[in-house]
Design a protein around this motif. Sequence first.
Motif, short mmCIF file in Angstrom:
data_model
loop_
_atom_site.label_atom_id
_atom_site.label_comp_id
_atom_site.label_asym_id
_atom_site.label_seq_id
_atom_site.Cartn_x
_atom_site.Cartn_y
_atom_site.Cartn_z
N GLN A 60 45.95 28.91 32.90
CA GLN A 60 44.66 29.57 33.03
C GLN A 60 44.84 31.05 33.28
N PRO A 61 43.92 31.87 32.79
CA PRO A 61 43.99 33.31 33.10
C PRO A 61 43.69 33.48 34.58
N GLY A 62 44.35 34.42 35.23
CA GLY A 62 44.16 34.58 36.67
C GLY A 62 43.78 35.97 37.09
N GLY A 63 42.96 36.64 36.31
CA GLY A 63 42.53 37.98 36.71
C GLY A 63 43.73 38.93 36.72
N ASP A 111 50.47 44.67 41.34
CA ASP A 111 50.14 45.95 40.73
C ASP A 111 48.80 45.82 40.02
N LEU A 112 47.92 46.78 40.23
CA LEU A 112 46.59 46.75 39.62
C LEU A 112 46.51 47.60 38.36
N LEU A 113 47.57 48.35 38.06
CA LEU A 113 47.62 49.16 36.86
C LEU A 113 48.73 48.67 35.95
N ASN A 156 35.58 50.04 49.86
CA ASN A 156 35.73 49.56 48.50
C ASN A 156 36.23 50.67 47.59
N GLN A 157 37.53 50.93 47.63
CA GLN A 157 38.12 51.93 46.76
C GLN A 157 38.09 51.45 45.30
N LEU A 158 38.24 50.14 45.08
CA LEU A 158 38.21 49.59 43.73
C LEU A 158 36.76 49.45 43.28
N PRO A 159 36.47 49.77 42.03
CA PRO A 159 35.08 49.76 41.55
C PRO A 159 34.53 48.38 41.20
N ASP A 160 35.39 47.37 41.14
CA ASP A 160 34.94 46.05 40.67
C ASP A 160 35.21 44.94 41.67
N CYS A 161 35.08 45.25 42.97
CA CYS A 161 35.37 44.26 44.01
C CYS A 161 34.52 43.00 43.88
N ALA A 162 33.28 43.16 43.49
CA ALA A 162 32.37 42.01 43.43
C ALA A 162 32.76 41.02 42.35
N THR A 163 33.55 41.44 41.38
CA THR A 163 33.92 40.54 40.28
C THR A 163 35.40 40.22 40.26
N GLY A 181 41.17 48.56 49.31
CA GLY A 181 40.63 48.33 47.98
C GLY A 181 39.25 47.71 47.99
N CYS A 182 39.08 46.65 48.80
CA CYS A 182 37.79 45.94 48.84
C CYS A 182 37.44 45.54 50.27
N GLY A 183 37.67 46.42 51.20
CA GLY A 183 37.45 46.12 52.61
C GLY A 183 36.04 45.69 52.95
#
Length: 214
Positions: A60-63, A111-113, A156-163, A181-183
């Motif tokens: 399965q894909p895992g984000g 790693d997120l990049l 929330n430093q990351l722009p897509d924390c909700a998803t 990132g998503c505190g």
Amino acid sequence: MSLKLAFFVGLVGLAACQNATRAPGSYCKGQSRSECFMGSCPSGFECIGNQCCSEADVVQPGGDCTDYLSDCSNVECNSIGMQDFARANCARTCNMCYSSASVSPQYACTDLLTDCANRTSSCQDIDFVDMMALYCPRTCNLCLWQAATKIPNCGNQLPDCATRGNFCSATSVSLYQKRVGCGNTCGLCSSAPSTPATVQLSTNSNGFLFFGRK
């Protein structure tokens, strides 16, 4: 009812035993034994790319889940002695993207990049190390980073924390990544103002008054 029609109905009934819908990006790491039957497969198999794939071989894909080795296909994913290594380095190939089991601290980040290997010169740069600990901690060996240069801003430093799915609970995300990132999304940022230290009057052994903090 003709014999052919009865056989067809029976075949469809067998195929309908398993008709699970996987997320886009799922793939089969094993060899298929048959094409799907009108989009379905027998129990124990799933239709992936119109091929009946054994459930054990469905990946399965895992984000943000990824493999950190180029030869993960050679890793014995189910071997008892390889579980920690496989979960940390070959989670995608070994179908461990959604695993909640803990990993060794040095592997507890992702790693997120995709271009972290090209940014290694910034890993120890005092002006960029906090940012690298958020976006490229695995490459920079910063999974245990505690922001020695300054107190990190929780938010929330990351722009897509909700998803980001299970980002807040994933064992492959460092505490620093979750907090910075998503505190807010992860509920790690206290909204209550800090309580100032209480000032009190005290006397020393000579009877002199002085200001102190409780």
